[in-house]
Design a protein around this motif. Structure first.
Motif, mmCIF file in Angstrom:
data_model
loop_
_atom_site.group_PDB
_atom_site.id
_atom_site.type_symbol
_atom_site.label_atom_id
_atom_site.label_comp_id
_atom_site.label_asym_id
_atom_site.label_seq_id
_atom_site.Cartn_x
_atom_site.Cartn_y
_atom_site.Cartn_z
ATOM 1 N N ILE A 197 70.320 39.207 57.357
ATOM 2 C CA ILE A 197 68.916 39.500 57.083
ATOM 3 C C ILE A 197 68.007 38.953 58.181
ATOM 4 O O ILE A 197 68.305 37.941 58.819
ATOM 5 N N VAL A 198 66.889 39.643 58.370
ATOM 6 C CA VAL A 198 65.836 39.190 59.279
ATOM 7 C C VAL A 198 64.559 39.081 58.459
ATOM 8 O O VAL A 198 64.197 40.011 57.719
ATOM 9 N N ILE A 199 63.875 37.941 58.566
ATOM 10 C CA ILE A 199 62.676 37.676 57.782
ATOM 11 C C ILE A 199 61.473 37.617 58.717
ATOM 12 O O ILE A 199 61.489 36.898 59.716
ATOM 13 N N PHE A 200 60.425 38.353 58.369
ATOM 14 C CA PHE A 200 59.135 38.271 59.045
ATOM 15 C C PHE A 200 58.152 37.703 58.024
ATOM 16 O O PHE A 200 58.082 38.202 56.893
ATOM 17 N N CYS A 201 57.383 36.688 58.376
ATOM 18 C CA CYS A 201 56.441 36.106 57.409
ATOM 19 C C CYS A 201 55.343 35.338 58.141
ATOM 20 O O CYS A 201 55.411 35.101 59.344
ATOM 21 N N ASP A 202 54.331 34.920 57.357
ATOM 22 C CA ASP A 202 53.223 34.163 57.924
ATOM 23 C C ASP A 202 53.552 32.678 58.025
ATOM 24 O O ASP A 202 53.183 32.022 59.005
ATOM 25 N N THR A 203 54.212 32.141 56.996
ATOM 26 C CA THR A 203 54.655 30.742 57.042
ATOM 27 C C THR A 203 56.060 30.639 56.459
ATOM 28 O O THR A 203 56.436 31.413 55.569
ATOM 29 N N PHE A 204 56.805 29.656 56.969
ATOM 30 C CA PHE A 204 58.202 29.469 56.577
ATOM 31 C C PHE A 204 58.404 27.969 56.376
ATOM 32 O O PHE A 204 58.391 27.204 57.334
ATOM 33 N N LEU A 205 58.543 27.537 55.114
ATOM 34 C CA LEU A 205 58.759 26.123 54.784
ATOM 35 C C LEU A 205 60.201 25.962 54.338
ATOM 36 O O LEU A 205 60.656 26.686 53.440
ATOM 37 N N TYR A 206 60.906 24.991 54.947
ATOM 38 C CA TYR A 206 62.324 24.857 54.619
ATOM 39 C C TYR A 206 62.691 23.398 54.417
ATOM 40 O O TYR A 206 62.366 22.536 55.245
ATOM 41 N N ASP A 207 63.357 23.128 53.275
ATOM 42 C CA ASP A 207 63.871 21.801 52.946
ATOM 43 C C ASP A 207 65.341 21.765 53.349
ATOM 44 O O ASP A 207 66.170 22.461 52.768
ATOM 45 N N LEU A 208 65.667 20.938 54.324
ATOM 46 C CA LEU A 208 67.011 20.914 54.882
ATOM 47 C C LEU A 208 68.038 20.296 53.942
ATOM 48 O O LEU A 208 69.234 20.559 54.069
ATOM 49 N N LYS A 209 67.607 19.478 53.000
ATOM 50 C CA LYS A 209 68.535 18.858 52.053
ATOM 51 C C LYS A 209 68.828 19.765 50.865
ATOM 52 O O LYS A 209 69.978 19.958 50.479
ATOM 53 N N SER A 210 67.795 20.306 50.245
ATOM 54 C CA SER A 210 68.002 21.195 49.094
ATOM 55 C C SER A 210 68.372 22.606 49.538
ATOM 56 O O SER A 210 68.786 23.423 48.714
ATOM 57 N N GLU A 211 68.198 22.905 50.820
ATOM 58 C CA GLU A 211 68.490 24.231 51.385
ATOM 59 C C GLU A 211 67.653 25.315 50.714
ATOM 60 O O GLU A 211 68.120 26.424 50.440
ATOM 61 N N LYS A 212 66.377 25.005 50.467
ATOM 62 C CA LYS A 212 65.452 25.961 49.863
ATOM 63 C C LYS A 212 64.319 26.271 50.839
ATOM 64 O O LYS A 212 63.800 25.389 51.497
ATOM 65 N N GLY A 213 63.950 27.552 50.889
ATOM 66 C CA GLY A 213 62.863 27.978 51.747
ATOM 67 C C GLY A 213 61.764 28.670 50.961
ATOM 68 O O GLY A 213 62.045 29.386 49.997
ATOM 69 N N VAL A 214 60.510 28.445 51.364
ATOM 70 C CA VAL A 214 59.354 29.068 50.724
ATOM 71 C C VAL A 214 58.604 29.854 51.796
ATOM 72 O O VAL A 214 58.338 29.342 52.887
ATOM 73 N N LEU A 215 58.241 31.115 51.484
ATOM 74 C CA LEU A 215 57.657 32.019 52.470
ATOM 75 C C LEU A 215 56.319 32.545 51.990
ATOM 76 O O LEU A 215 56.102 32.718 50.787
ATOM 77 N N ALA A 216 55.420 32.824 52.919
ATOM 78 C CA ALA A 216 54.158 33.489 52.615
ATOM 79 C C ALA A 216 54.179 34.871 53.249
ATOM 80 O O ALA A 216 54.481 35.026 54.432
ATOM 81 N N ASN A 217 53.872 35.902 52.438
ATOM 82 C CA ASN A 217 53.837 37.293 52.883
ATOM 83 C C ASN A 217 55.119 37.706 53.600
ATOM 84 O O ASN A 217 55.093 38.120 54.768
ATOM 85 N N PRO A 218 56.253 37.574 52.919
ATOM 86 C CA PRO A 218 57.522 37.910 53.580
ATOM 87 C C PRO A 218 57.758 39.412 53.669
ATOM 88 O O PRO A 218 57.380 40.180 52.790
ATOM 89 N N ARG A 219 58.410 39.816 54.765
ATOM 90 C CA ARG A 219 58.951 41.158 54.950
ATOM 91 C C ARG A 219 60.390 40.956 55.378
ATOM 92 O O ARG A 219 60.643 40.376 56.441
ATOM 93 N N VAL A 220 61.303 41.432 54.555
ATOM 94 C CA VAL A 220 62.726 41.133 54.762
ATOM 95 C C VAL A 220 63.476 42.427 55.052
ATOM 96 O O VAL A 220 63.348 43.405 54.312
ATOM 97 N N VAL A 221 64.269 42.406 56.118
ATOM 98 C CA VAL A 221 65.080 43.558 56.494
ATOM 99 C C VAL A 221 66.543 43.142 56.443
ATOM 100 O O VAL A 221 66.928 42.117 57.006
ATOM 101 N N GLU A 222 67.360 43.936 55.737
ATOM 102 C CA GLU A 222 68.799 43.684 55.664
ATOM 103 C C GLU A 222 69.502 45.012 55.875
ATOM 104 O O GLU A 222 69.549 45.845 54.988
ATOM 105 N N LYS A 223 69.969 45.211 57.139
ATOM 106 C CA LYS A 223 70.530 46.499 57.537
ATOM 107 C C LYS A 223 69.481 47.585 57.273
ATOM 108 O O LYS A 223 68.389 47.528 57.806
ATOM 109 N N GLY A 224 69.778 48.587 56.425
ATOM 110 C CA GLY A 224 68.800 49.640 56.173
ATOM 111 C C GLY A 224 67.888 49.349 55.003
ATOM 112 O O GLY A 224 67.104 50.215 54.596
#
Length: 303
Positions: A197-224
């Motif tokens: 997957i490729v993610i386009f977004c305005d902000t990308f917050l990621y917790d390296l320990k819990s392995e959780k990410g929070v996105l603002a206005n995401p646009r996600v592309v996965e193959k087609g």
């Protein structure tokens, strides 16, 4: 030893030593030239180099050749530097490296404010967070050494190494690093690549320990396939993406038979298996349309 005692008497608080000492006087100013195995030792800081010019009246020193500044913040290595004793500020350049227990910072040049526990880095900046296998590079950086927080700009790029997998890579206009909290923020024009997957977004917050990410206005592309919405949350497990949820979402995806589906709802959740999207669930007033794969000419023949 004699040179060290004599220089201590001149500068009062900080002892100096070297293989050879030259006293230079110019327009009433005294400069002490130290050559070979130079050591400048204070209560909390030690400076070593091959050559130094001590400017007595102006209270600063210029350093050349294998410069090392060591204190509670770590070790800074460079080819040359200037250090102001009273202000506890220094400017290093030429292959600068700051070594700390859990991280290494490199740059072409570096400004060090020891009193404020702060550094600024210029050109070819790289920060290696060893405990999180994270590397971020850029052209300009600002970092608080006590809080272990900093900002990197100038086409910054971030990568998280993963065992037996390609690195998770992210670009943004600016990165904010929060090393003690084991998290980072990618700000503005973010592009992230995770497995398929490729993610386009305005902000990308990621917790390296819990392995959780929070996105603002995401646009996600996965193959087609395509997914967009107002807010997003994804969860990794053992360096592999597991779930991806988007609120106020719209999605277009293809099933195994090649039919195209368009759905939207309050929440769209995607479950992944081995880095590939396997199940999509739509909740909250779900709506959609199914476009069946068109039959080919062979199937139509004879009808």
């Amino acid at each position: 030893m004699t040179a060290m005692i004599w220089l201590t008497a001149i500068f009062g608080l900080t002892p100096f030593s070297a293989d050879r000492v030259e006293i230079l006087r110019d327009e009433g100013l005294s400069v002490v030239h130290l050559i070979g195995n130079v050591v400048i030792q204070g209560e909390t800081r030690k400076i070593t180099c091959h050559e130094a010019y001590l400017h007595e009246s102006e209270d600063y020193v210029t350093l050349k050749g294998n410069v090392i500044v060591s204190d509670d913040h770590g070790r800074i290595l460079s080819s040359e530097a200037k250090f102001l004793f009273g202000d506890q500020r220094g400017f290093m350049r030429g292959g600068v490296t700051l070594e700390r227990p859990d991280e290494t910072i490199t740059a072409d040049s570096l400004y060090y404010d020891a009193a404020q526990s702060r550094i600024e880095m210029f050109r070819n900046v790289r920060i290696d967070d060893k405990k999180n296998t994270l590397t971020v590079i850029g052209d300009r950086g600002d970092y608080d050494l006590d809080r272990e927080e900093g900002v990197l700009s100038g086409n910054p790029r971030l990568a998280i190494a993963r065992e037996d997998k390609d690195s998770m890579t992210i670009t943004a206009r600016t990165f904010k690093l929060m090393v003690k909290q084991d998290e980072f923020h990618g700000l503005d024009s973010v592009i992230a690549k995770i497995d398929s997957i490729v993610i386009f977004c305005d902000t990308f917050l990621y917790d390296l320990k819990s392995e959780k990410g929070v996105l603002a206005n995401p646009r996600v592309v996965e193959k087609g396939n395509y997914l967009s919405g107002r807010n997003g949350l994804f969860v990794m497990e053992n360096d592999e993406i597991r779930t991806f949820n988007v609120q106020q979402a719209w999605s277009r995806y293809h099933d195994s038979e090649g039919s195209k589906n368009i759905v939207h709802g309050e929440v769209i959740a995607i479950e992944f298996d081995d880095g590939q999207a396997r199940r999509i669930t739509v909740t909250g007033n779900p709506k959609g349309a199914l476009y069946l794969k068109a039959e080919d000419d062979t199937d139509n023949a004879g009808n």
